[in-house]
Design a protein around this motif. Sequence first.
Motif, PDB file in Angstrom:
ATOM      1  N   CYS A  17       0.832  -1.201   0.000  1.00 21.93           N
ATOM      2  CA  CYS A  17       0.000   0.000   0.000  1.00 21.93           C
ATOM      3  C   CYS A  17       0.869   1.254   0.000  1.00 21.93           C
ATOM      4  O   CYS A  17       0.614   2.199  -0.743  1.00 21.93           O
ATOM      5  CB  CYS A  17      -0.934  -0.016   1.199  1.00 21.93           C
ATOM      6  SG  CYS A  17      -2.086   1.366   1.211  1.00 21.93           S
ATOM      7  N   GLY A  37      -3.281  -4.583   2.283  1.00 23.20           N
ATOM      8  CA  GLY A  37      -3.838  -3.244   2.232  1.00 23.20           C
ATOM      9  C   GLY A  37      -3.739  -2.558   0.889  1.00 23.20           C
ATOM     10  O   GLY A  37      -4.125  -1.400   0.758  1.00 23.20           O
ATOM     11  N   ASP A  40      -6.559  -0.513  -0.548  1.00 22.57           N
ATOM     12  CA  ASP A  40      -6.856   0.821  -0.032  1.00 22.57           C
ATOM     13  C   ASP A  40      -6.338   1.906  -0.974  1.00 22.57           C
ATOM     14  O   ASP A  40      -6.866   3.013  -1.002  1.00 22.57           O
ATOM     15  CB  ASP A  40      -6.222   1.032   1.348  1.00 22.57           C
ATOM     16  CG  ASP A  40      -6.877   0.191   2.424  1.00 22.57           C
ATOM     17  OD1 ASP A  40      -8.037  -0.231   2.244  1.00 22.57           O
ATOM     18  OD2 ASP A  40      -6.229  -0.048   3.463  1.00 22.57           O
ATOM     19  N   ARG A  43      -7.595   0.905  -6.626  1.00 23.98           N
ATOM     20  CA  ARG A  43      -8.973   0.493  -6.897  1.00 23.98           C
ATOM     21  C   ARG A  43      -9.086   0.259  -8.394  1.00 23.98           C
ATOM     22  O   ARG A  43      -8.795   1.157  -9.190  1.00 23.98           O
ATOM     23  CB  ARG A  43      -9.941   1.566  -6.429  1.00 23.98           C
ATOM     24  CG  ARG A  43      -9.831   1.806  -4.932  1.00 23.98           C
ATOM     25  CD  ARG A  43     -10.690   2.956  -4.499  1.00 23.98           C
ATOM     26  NE  ARG A  43     -10.460   3.221  -3.082  1.00 23.98           N
ATOM     27  CZ  ARG A  43     -10.660   4.398  -2.528  1.00 23.98           C
ATOM     28  NH1 ARG A  43     -11.074   5.416  -3.245  1.00 23.98           N
ATOM     29  NH2 ARG A  43     -10.444   4.566  -1.243  1.00 23.98           N
ATOM     30  N   ARG A  87      -4.895  10.682   1.196  1.00 27.32           N
ATOM     31  CA  ARG A  87      -4.935   9.677   2.265  1.00 27.32           C
ATOM     32  C   ARG A  87      -3.589   9.149   2.728  1.00 27.32           C
ATOM     33  O   ARG A  87      -3.516   8.577   3.808  1.00 27.32           O
ATOM     34  CB  ARG A  87      -5.769   8.484   1.786  1.00 27.32           C
ATOM     35  CG  ARG A  87      -7.227   8.853   1.589  1.00 27.32           C
ATOM     36  CD  ARG A  87      -8.130   7.672   1.503  1.00 27.32           C
ATOM     37  NE  ARG A  87      -7.970   6.749   2.603  1.00 27.32           N
ATOM     38  CZ  ARG A  87      -8.199   5.457   2.500  1.00 27.32           C
ATOM     39  NH1 ARG A  87      -8.582   4.926   1.371  1.00 27.32           N
ATOM     40  NH2 ARG A  87      -8.044   4.665   3.534  1.00 27.32           N
TER      41      ARG A  87
END
Length: 120
Positions: A17, A37, A40, A43, A87
């Motif tokens: 990630c 992860g 996250d 996508r 993020r």
Amino acid sequence: MGPDMKIGVIGLGPVGCTLAAHLQQAGARVIANDIGGIGDAVRHEETGLVVSEAAPAEIAAAIERLIGDPGLVERITAAGRALARARFTRRAAATAFSALFSALRNERPGGALSSARDAS
């Protein structure tokens, strides 16, 4: 494929990630499997392309898609960079942890935080 076409292929690993976010911030197109992860940050067809684990034919097909579809490249590059900046920066992590700590600090008596204190 032009000289500025950067593609990162990420496999299984504990840093997947984080690596995906770094690649996205740098403007790379990311191809990854959805293990741990990584989902996250990557996508499918939104911020990158997701392939099955240990699937070289799918990776090759994903690379060919990126080479042949400039619209997809533009879309996932912009969305990946925006998601990574929103993020996965130090500032975003600090803000999220600050919000979490504030929520825990402000939790009402009888909640999980109070129960943990009472048990010790």
